[in-house]
Design a protein around this motif. Sequence first.
Motif, PDB file in Angstrom:
ATOM      1  N   GLU A   6       0.827  -1.210   0.000  1.00 23.20           N
ATOM      2  CA  GLU A   6       0.000   0.000   0.000  1.00 23.20           C
ATOM      3  C   GLU A   6       0.863   1.262   0.000  1.00 23.20           C
ATOM      4  OE1 GLU A   6      -2.684  -0.106   3.254  1.00 23.20           O
ATOM      5  OE2 GLU A   6      -3.762  -1.886   2.554  1.00 23.20           O
ATOM      6  N   ILE A   7       1.962   1.231   0.756  1.00 20.50           N
ATOM      7  CA  ILE A   7       2.861   2.391   0.790  1.00 20.50           C
ATOM      8  C   ILE A   7       3.457   2.644  -0.591  1.00 20.50           C
ATOM      9  CG2 ILE A   7       5.011   3.276   1.767  1.00 20.50           C
ATOM     10  CD1 ILE A   7       4.345   1.749   4.330  1.00 20.50           C
ATOM     11  N   HIS A   8       3.929   1.578  -1.246  1.00 18.81           N
ATOM     12  CA  HIS A   8       4.523   1.725  -2.576  1.00 18.81           C
ATOM     13  C   HIS A   8       3.498   2.258  -3.581  1.00 18.81           C
ATOM     14  CE1 HIS A   8       8.568   0.224  -2.000  1.00 18.81           C
ATOM     15  NE2 HIS A   8       8.115  -0.842  -1.350  1.00 18.81           N
ATOM     16  N   LYS A   9       2.266   1.747  -3.512  1.00 16.41           N
ATOM     17  CA  LYS A   9       1.238   2.200  -4.457  1.00 16.41           C
ATOM     18  C   LYS A   9       0.900   3.675  -4.241  1.00 16.41           C
ATOM     19  CE  LYS A   9      -1.007  -2.289  -5.185  1.00 16.41           C
ATOM     20  NZ  LYS A   9      -2.265  -3.080  -4.986  1.00 16.41           N
ATOM     21  N   LYS A  10       0.834   4.102  -2.980  1.00 18.26           N
ATOM     22  CA  LYS A  10       0.512   5.508  -2.720  1.00 18.26           C
ATOM     23  C   LYS A  10       1.633   6.429  -3.195  1.00 18.26           C
ATOM     24  CE  LYS A  10      -2.805   5.203   1.046  1.00 18.26           C
ATOM     25  NZ  LYS A  10      -3.166   5.677   2.402  1.00 18.26           N
ATOM     26  N   ILE A  11       2.878   6.032  -2.964  1.00 19.72           N
ATOM     27  CA  ILE A  11       3.990   6.881  -3.395  1.00 19.72           C
ATOM     28  C   ILE A  11       4.048   6.940  -4.921  1.00 19.72           C
ATOM     29  CG2 ILE A  11       6.495   7.124  -3.363  1.00 19.72           C
ATOM     30  CD1 ILE A  11       6.501   5.974  -0.568  1.00 19.72           C
ATOM     31  N   GLU A  12       3.782   5.812  -5.590  1.00 26.66           N
ATOM     32  CA  GLU A  12       3.730   5.824  -7.048  1.00 26.66           C
ATOM     33  C   GLU A  12       2.582   6.688  -7.553  1.00 26.66           C
ATOM     34  OE1 GLU A  12       3.481   1.804  -8.271  1.00 26.66           O
ATOM     35  OE2 GLU A  12       5.553   1.294  -7.721  1.00 26.66           O
ATOM     36  N   LYS A  13       1.470   6.663  -6.843  1.00 25.16           N
ATOM     37  CA  LYS A  13       0.335   7.489  -7.239  1.00 25.16           C
ATOM     38  C   LYS A  13       0.670   8.975  -7.090  1.00 25.16           C
ATOM     39  CE  LYS A  13      -4.031   8.062  -8.351  1.00 25.16           C
ATOM     40  NZ  LYS A  13      -4.544   7.706  -9.685  1.00 25.16           N
ATOM     41  N   TRP A  14       1.431   9.338  -6.054  1.00 22.54           N
ATOM     42  CA  TRP A  14       1.835  10.732  -5.868  1.00 22.54           C
ATOM     43  C   TRP A  14       2.734  11.204  -7.004  1.00 22.54           C
ATOM     44  CZ3 TRP A  14       3.534   9.961  -0.088  1.00 22.54           C
ATOM     45  CH2 TRP A  14       2.386   9.763   0.704  1.00 22.54           C
ATOM     46  N   GLN A  15       3.542  10.298  -7.562  1.00 16.51           N
ATOM     47  CA  GLN A  15       4.499  10.687  -8.588  1.00 16.51           C
ATOM     48  C   GLN A  15       3.886  10.759  -9.978  1.00 16.51           C
ATOM     49  OE1 GLN A  15       8.122   8.361  -8.406  1.00 16.51           O
ATOM     50  NE2 GLN A  15       8.035   8.202  -6.197  1.00 16.51           N
ATOM     51  N   GLU A  16       2.669  10.271 -10.154  1.00 18.12           N
ATOM     52  CA  GLU A  16       2.030  10.315 -11.458  1.00 18.12           C
ATOM     53  C   GLU A  16       1.722  11.761 -11.838  1.00 18.12           C
ATOM     54  OE1 GLU A  16      -1.405   7.912 -11.435  1.00 18.12           O
ATOM     55  OE2 GLU A  16      -0.311   6.009 -11.293  1.00 18.12           O
ATOM     56  N   PRO A  17       1.955  12.112 -13.114  1.00 13.18           N
ATOM     57  CA  PRO A  17       1.617  13.484 -13.528  1.00 13.18           C
ATOM     58  C   PRO A  17       0.104  13.683 -13.541  1.00 13.18           C
ATOM     59  CG  PRO A  17       2.241  12.162 -15.426  1.00 13.18           C
ATOM     60  CD  PRO A  17       2.511  11.313 -14.210  1.00 13.18           C
ATOM     61  N   PRO A  18      -0.328  14.889 -13.387  1.00 12.71           N
ATOM     62  CA  PRO A  18      -1.778  15.128 -13.417  1.00 12.71           C
ATOM     63  C   PRO A  18      -2.333  14.851 -14.801  1.00 12.71           C
ATOM     64  CG  PRO A  18      -0.572  17.200 -13.399  1.00 12.71           C
ATOM     65  CD  PRO A  18       0.439  16.111 -13.160  1.00 12.71           C
ATOM     66  N   PRO A  19      -3.596  14.486 -14.897  1.00 12.35           N
ATOM     67  CA  PRO A  19      -4.181  14.207 -16.222  1.00 12.35           C
ATOM     68  C   PRO A  19      -4.163  15.445 -17.100  1.00 12.35           C
ATOM     69  CG  PRO A  19      -5.886  14.316 -14.529  1.00 12.35           C
ATOM     70  CD  PRO A  19      -4.579  14.318 -13.813  1.00 12.35           C
ATOM     71  N   ALA A  20      -3.846  15.218 -18.387  1.00 12.96           N
ATOM     72  CA  ALA A  20      -3.782  16.331 -19.323  1.00 12.96           C
ATOM     73  C   ALA A  20      -5.161  16.938 -19.533  1.00 12.96           C
ATOM     74  CB  ALA A  20      -3.218  15.856 -20.659  1.00 12.96           C
ATOM     75  N   LYS A  21      -5.171  18.230 -19.706  1.00 12.06           N
ATOM     76  CA  LYS A  21      -6.433  18.929 -19.906  1.00 12.06           C
ATOM     77  C   LYS A  21      -6.923  18.686 -21.332  1.00 12.06           C
ATOM     78  CE  LYS A  21      -8.608  23.439 -19.311  1.00 12.06           C
ATOM     79  NZ  LYS A  21      -8.374  24.878 -18.997  1.00 12.06           N
ATOM     80  N   GLN A  22      -8.067  18.044 -21.452  1.00 13.32           N
ATOM     81  CA  GLN A  22      -8.607  17.711 -22.753  1.00 13.32           C
ATOM     82  C   GLN A  22      -9.213  18.949 -23.406  1.00 13.32           C
ATOM     83  OE1 GLN A  22      -8.216  14.842 -24.180  1.00 13.32           O
ATOM     84  NE2 GLN A  22      -7.307  13.818 -22.401  1.00 13.32           N
ATOM     85  N   PRO A  23      -8.933  19.143 -24.719  1.00 14.98           N
ATOM     86  CA  PRO A  23      -9.567  20.288 -25.404  1.00 14.98           C
ATOM     87  C   PRO A  23     -11.070  20.080 -25.523  1.00 14.98           C
ATOM     88  CG  PRO A  23      -8.406  18.895 -26.969  1.00 14.98           C
ATOM     89  CD  PRO A  23      -8.057  18.370 -25.609  1.00 14.98           C
ATOM     90  N   LYS A  24     -11.794  21.115 -25.222  1.00 15.78           N
ATOM     91  CA  LYS A  24     -13.250  21.017 -25.271  1.00 15.78           C
ATOM     92  C   LYS A  24     -13.727  21.139 -26.716  1.00 15.78           C
ATOM     93  CE  LYS A  24     -17.402  22.918 -23.164  1.00 15.78           C
ATOM     94  NZ  LYS A  24     -17.949  23.983 -22.280  1.00 15.78           N
ATOM     95  N   PRO A  25     -14.371  20.118 -27.280  1.00 13.25           N
ATOM     96  CA  PRO A  25     -14.806  20.195 -28.679  1.00 13.25           C
ATOM     97  C   PRO A  25     -15.987  21.144 -28.831  1.00 13.25           C
ATOM     98  CG  PRO A  25     -15.607  18.182 -27.693  1.00 13.25           C
ATOM     99  CD  PRO A  25     -14.733  18.837 -26.657  1.00 13.25           C
ATOM    100  N   LEU A  26     -16.076  21.677 -30.062  1.00 20.56           N
ATOM    101  CA  LEU A  26     -17.202  22.546 -30.366  1.00 20.56           C
ATOM    102  C   LEU A  26     -18.478  21.733 -30.476  1.00 20.56           C
ATOM    103  CD1 LEU A  26     -15.546  24.828 -33.070  1.00 20.56           C
ATOM    104  CD2 LEU A  26     -16.034  25.402 -30.700  1.00 20.56           C
ATOM    105  N   PRO A  27     -19.613  22.339 -30.206  1.00 18.75           N
ATOM    106  CA  PRO A  27     -20.868  21.575 -30.339  1.00 18.75           C
ATOM    107  C   PRO A  27     -21.152  21.211 -31.793  1.00 18.75           C
ATOM    108  CG  PRO A  27     -21.315  23.891 -29.910  1.00 18.75           C
ATOM    109  CD  PRO A  27     -19.851  23.703 -29.739  1.00 18.75           C
ATOM    110  N   VAL A  28     -21.836  20.100 -31.979  1.00 24.49           N
ATOM    111  CA  VAL A  28     -22.185  19.635 -33.324  1.00 24.49           C
ATOM    112  C   VAL A  28     -23.190  20.600 -33.936  1.00 24.49           C
ATOM    113  CG1 VAL A  28     -23.148  17.725 -34.649  1.00 24.49           C
ATOM    114  CG2 VAL A  28     -21.791  17.272 -32.605  1.00 24.49           C
ATOM    115  N   PRO A  29     -22.898  21.111 -35.145  1.00 23.97           N
ATOM    116  CA  PRO A  29     -23.858  22.049 -35.750  1.00 23.97           C
ATOM    117  C   PRO A  29     -25.165  21.348 -36.106  1.00 23.97           C
ATOM    118  CG  PRO A  29     -22.113  21.483 -37.291  1.00 23.97           C
ATOM    119  CD  PRO A  29     -21.716  20.897 -35.985  1.00 23.97           C
TER     120      PRO A  29
END
Length: 485
Positions: free
Chosen positions: A325-348
């Motif tokens: 559990e300790i190893h998994k938590k430390i690995e989780k802390w080191q993960e980069p934050p999720p990339a911000k997804q571009p918001k698509p335009l609405p379907v015309p």
Amino acid sequence: MATLADSFLADLDELSDNEADVLEEENNDVANMEEDIDGDLADIETLNYDDLDSVSKLQKSQRYIDIMQKVEDALEKGSDISNQGLVLEDDPEYQLIVDCNGLSVDIENEIVIIHNFIRDKYRLKFPELESLVHHPIDYARVVKKIGNEMDLTLVDLEGLLPSAIIMVVSVTASTTSGKPLPEDVLQKTIDACDRALALDTAKKNVLDFVESRMGYIAPNLSTIVGSAVAAKLMGTAGGLSALAKMPACNVQLLGAKKKTLAGFSTATSQFRVGYIEQTEIFQTTPPALRSRACRLLASKATLAARIDSTRGDPLGNAGKTLKEEIHKKIEKWQEPPPAKQPKPLPVPDSEPKKKRGGRRLRKMKERYAITDMRKLANRMQFGVPEESSLGDGLGEGYGMLGQAGSGKLRVSIGQSKLAAKVAKKFKEKNYGSSGATSGLTSSLAFTPVQGIELTNPQAHAHQLGSGTQSTYFSETGTFSKIKRT
């Protein structure tokens, strides 16, 4: 009957009696305090601080001698596997480990007492040294190395202190106000240093013995922090049961030392971290996450110690689970934050929007459309103040109403398209628009001059709309007025 003067005298007598009682009580308290002070001074005088044996008595005690002899025999013999099937409390080796934990605490306290003795004696020679070197064992080594030497450039302190502290100690010693110690005082100080170093060596032997048995005594705790750190934690806490009763925030501080930075930066120094910083997990964690990892290790080590104190898992499976559990938590802390997804335009929308249209909507727009008067009221002419209902800009402003030149609020009201359409429809309803005549219309018309005359009803209706025949025809246009003679 008593007079006013007699009553005053009686009150004064009572006050004097009370003051006498208070003074007597204070005298008794002062006498008791003097007796206590005399007793304390007598106790202090019985202690001879010039004699090291009267201050440090642990090494000559029978308990210390017996435990150290058993530890040396156990280290030479090795682990006895035949006793591992017994109950933990009945195992003599476990009892020895418990005694070793208690002895290690006593050794720590004895080292502190000897450190105070050395500091009091050596303060006359180098008073600034105690503020530069805080650890008792390091202080004893430095004092033994320096001795009575006044020029520290002739003393090699490499290996005893960090290079930065050595430089500060050398500079401070060149400006110190201390004087060389007498030979007898110096000899007592050196003996005290030797005794402190001997106690430190004995403590290391005790910790080595406890460390060699940690796989059997505390398997879950040893799995998480390692045998060496587990033995140090148990030795400092005073046993496995004492470590299990300790909160995680205190376990984190076990073995923490007061660091002397001597004016250097505190950016890279780890504060409030004890033996846990010696664990493998802590050392492999990035520096930015070490404080969080230290708190996590302390909490999981406390849980493992509580499991081991009740012999809940002798095989150490719980410790392996906690370590994962300790190893998994430390690995989780080191993960980069999720990339911000571009918001698509609405379907015309390919289909036309469902907007209401037609005659009804046009009529509604006409009915609620803004009028010309309101348009003028909403406008303002540049450089010309607008008129208001209350004057001086108070009330509702009139905008450009009445600014056409006459100075009056005149607005030409034109007939709206809706009113024109309503009038036209009304006419068409009454007279018809497709050439068909109403059933009440007639081609005969009565005139005052000719009497009966054939006329066209549609032509009469047109003339009625223009207002030329309003005096001869009624509203329906069927009968005209008859002039009587």
